[in-house]
Design a protein around this motif. Structure first.
Motif, mmCIF file in Angstrom:
data_model
loop_
_atom_site.group_PDB
_atom_site.id
_atom_site.type_symbol
_atom_site.label_atom_id
_atom_site.label_comp_id
_atom_site.label_asym_id
_atom_site.label_seq_id
_atom_site.Cartn_x
_atom_site.Cartn_y
_atom_site.Cartn_z
ATOM 1 N N THR A 32 18.305 13.931 -46.679
ATOM 2 C CA THR A 32 18.916 14.914 -47.571
ATOM 3 C C THR A 32 20.437 14.816 -47.421
ATOM 4 O OG1 THR A 32 17.030 16.400 -47.337
ATOM 5 C CG2 THR A 32 19.055 17.349 -48.197
ATOM 6 N N ALA A 33 21.118 14.918 -48.533
ATOM 7 C CA ALA A 33 22.585 14.846 -48.534
ATOM 8 C C ALA A 33 23.154 16.122 -49.147
ATOM 9 C CB ALA A 33 23.061 13.616 -49.295
ATOM 10 N N THR A 45 30.373 14.270 -47.692
ATOM 11 C CA THR A 45 28.912 14.320 -47.879
ATOM 12 C C THR A 45 28.276 14.420 -46.509
ATOM 13 O OG1 THR A 45 29.032 12.987 -49.885
ATOM 14 C CG2 THR A 45 26.893 13.140 -48.780
ATOM 15 N N GLU A 47 25.084 14.289 -44.074
ATOM 16 C CA GLU A 47 23.748 13.696 -43.956
ATOM 17 C C GLU A 47 22.958 14.461 -42.897
ATOM 18 O OE1 GLU A 47 24.351 9.599 -43.167
ATOM 19 O OE2 GLU A 47 25.143 9.157 -45.188
ATOM 20 N N SER A 63 22.583 19.869 -53.150
ATOM 21 C CA SER A 63 21.711 19.249 -52.139
ATOM 22 C C SER A 63 20.882 18.166 -52.840
ATOM 23 C CB SER A 63 20.803 20.296 -51.493
ATOM 24 O OG SER A 63 19.930 19.687 -50.557
ATOM 25 N N ILE A 64 21.043 16.940 -52.418
ATOM 26 C CA ILE A 64 20.407 15.786 -53.062
ATOM 27 C C ILE A 64 19.331 15.222 -52.132
ATOM 28 C CG2 ILE A 64 20.769 13.528 -54.091
ATOM 29 C CD1 ILE A 64 22.090 15.838 -55.591
ATOM 30 N N ASP A 65 18.121 15.013 -52.716
ATOM 31 C CA ASP A 65 17.014 14.391 -51.964
ATOM 32 C C ASP A 65 17.151 12.874 -52.092
ATOM 33 O OD1 ASP A 65 14.705 13.702 -50.680
ATOM 34 O OD2 ASP A 65 13.405 15.062 -51.808
ATOM 35 N N LEU A 66 17.284 12.209 -50.972
ATOM 36 C CA LEU A 66 17.470 10.756 -50.963
ATOM 37 C C LEU A 66 16.161 9.970 -50.951
ATOM 38 C CD1 LEU A 66 20.436 10.506 -48.428
ATOM 39 C CD2 LEU A 66 20.518 10.680 -50.928
ATOM 40 N N VAL A 96 18.085 7.904 -55.272
ATOM 41 C CA VAL A 96 19.518 8.209 -55.282
ATOM 42 C C VAL A 96 20.153 7.492 -54.104
ATOM 43 C CG1 VAL A 96 21.263 10.023 -55.153
ATOM 44 C CG2 VAL A 96 19.119 10.435 -56.385
ATOM 45 N N ALA A 99 24.937 9.996 -53.409
ATOM 46 C CA ALA A 99 24.825 11.397 -53.808
ATOM 47 C C ALA A 99 26.076 11.888 -54.527
ATOM 48 C CB ALA A 99 24.539 12.259 -52.584
ATOM 49 N N LYS A 100 27.271 11.431 -54.152
ATOM 50 C CA LYS A 100 28.514 11.870 -54.780
ATOM 51 C C LYS A 100 28.536 11.512 -56.256
ATOM 52 C CE LYS A 100 33.508 11.100 -54.640
ATOM 53 N NZ LYS A 100 34.609 10.377 -53.968
#
Length: 386
Positions: A32-33, A45, A47, A63-66, A96, A99-100
């Motif tokens: 997650t990022a 960012t 991690e 919040s981005i799911d990687l 992804v 994330a940025k």
């Protein structure tokens, strides 16, 4: 009052401390990022792990799911090159990787991937007809993945895989395809049925051929054996008659015994009296008191008889009768070979039939026994005896 106010102050201070602690310490899960902005600008960012933020200065933007994501899009109507409308369901597998850029380069990357998939799919399907669309899924998937991966790369997204979940042609086309497939199956069934009938007829004809050959060979063997038996019987009767030396009187009596049998039968409207009847009547007259001078010179019992030779002479030394056991064994062997040939015809592969099979054996003609001049009197001697 002072004590109550103090308690209220202490409680508010604790709450404020908890809020500060919550905004200062952040625990980020694995894969997650977190996008952190400081005073409205991108800061960093975060991690997986524990991180310290400046409260009221740093803010979590997204919040981005990687992990790899799967998204299924609703059916989209697409026109093929032969002007048929088909509905196609697609499934996208993406990840992804930045994330940025996924946050700042596009407002909603899921919606962007969907619209990009629809337009790319229409371009790809528009160059194919219906049959190619139904049979070229791998090619379509590869073209879609290449186009989407190139377009989404600047968004920080990598398209791993594109799948066509369903391709639904119109109902009329489906009915036509079903009729076509049914006709094709009926054609294949008719071909297989005809091939089976052909093989059956070939095997039946081969069996009848082998059966006819065996029956003909058996009939030939039976005819040869019967002819040999009749020949032996005639020769034995001939020898017995000559050894017994019958008189003319006995022969005349036998002629009279046979005459009623010649006239027997409803269909006999005319019958012929043999020329020997006169001699028979003359012999009977002599037996009833006639003079011997009426007969041939020297009397009836003075005729010359042909000596057939000694009784123990075997006149069938040259006659070869086939052993019935050997004939039966040979017939069984030929029947087994015919069965193996019929089994070989069961395979659909065509082959040329030989003109004469290895198991076919024609019966050899029976060799006639050499005639003994001593056993068959000449025609002149027969005339004299008469």
């Amino acid at each position: 009052m002072d004590g109550a106010a103090f308690l209220i102050f202490i409680a508010a201070l604790l709450v404020f401390a908890l809020v500060i602690l919550f905004k200062t310490v952040r625990i980020v899960p694995q894969q997650t990022a977190l996008i952190i902005e400081r005073l409205g600008r991108y800061s960093r960012t975060l991690e997986g792990g524990i991180h310290i933020l400046v409260p009221f200065v740093d803010k979590v933007r997204a919040s981005i799911d990687l992990r790899e994501q799967v998204v299924s899009f609703p059916p989209q109507p697409v026109i093929t090159s032969d002007n048929l409308v088909v509905n196609i369901d697609t499934v996208i597998y993406y990840t992804v990787i930045d994330a940025k850029r996924a946050v700042y380069e596009i407002a909603n990357f899921i919606q962007g991937i969907e619209q990009l998939t629809v337009t790319t799919l229409r371009n790809v399907i528009g160059s194919l007809d219906l049959e190619q669309t139904l049979t070229s899924r791998d090619q379509i998937n590869g073209q879609l993945r290449g186009a989407l991966d190139e377009a989404t790369g600047r968004w920080g997204i990598r398209v791993n895989r594109v799948e066509l979940k369903a391709i639904d042609p119109p109902m009329s086309i489906q009915e036509s395809m079903e009729k076509q497939m049914k006709a094709e199956r009926d054609r294949r069934a008719a071909i297989l049925n005809a091939e089976g009938v052909k093989q059956s007829q070939i095997l039946t004809a081969e069996g009848e051929k082998q059966s006819a050959i065996l029956r003909a060979e058996g009939s030939a063997q039976a005819a040869v054996l019967e002819a040999q038996g009749q020949s032996r019987a005639i020769k034995q009767v001939f020898d017995a008659i000559h050894r017994g030396k019958p008189t003319q009187k006995l022969l005349a009596y036998q002629y009279l015994q046979v005459l009623p049998q010649i006239a027997t039968g409803d269909a006999n409207k005319m019958w012929i009296i043999p020329s020997e009847l006169t001699d028979a009547l003359r012999g009977i007259g002599g037996a009833l008191g006639g003079s011997d001078g009426d007969g041939p010179k020297g009397g009836l019992d003075a005729e010359d008889w042909v000596d057939p030779g000694p009784e123990d002479a075997n006149v069938f030394d040259t006659t070869a009768l086939e052993d019935p056991g050997e004939a039966l064994a040979e017939a069984r062997g030929q029947a087994g070979q015919a069965s193996r040939e019929a089994s070989a015809h069961a395979t659909p592969a065509s082959r040329v039939q030989p003109a004469a099979g290895p198991g076919v054996r024609l019966p050899k003609p029976a060799e006639p026994a050499p005639e003994d001049p001593a056993q068959h009197p000449s025609s002149e001697g027969t005339e004299d005896n008469r």
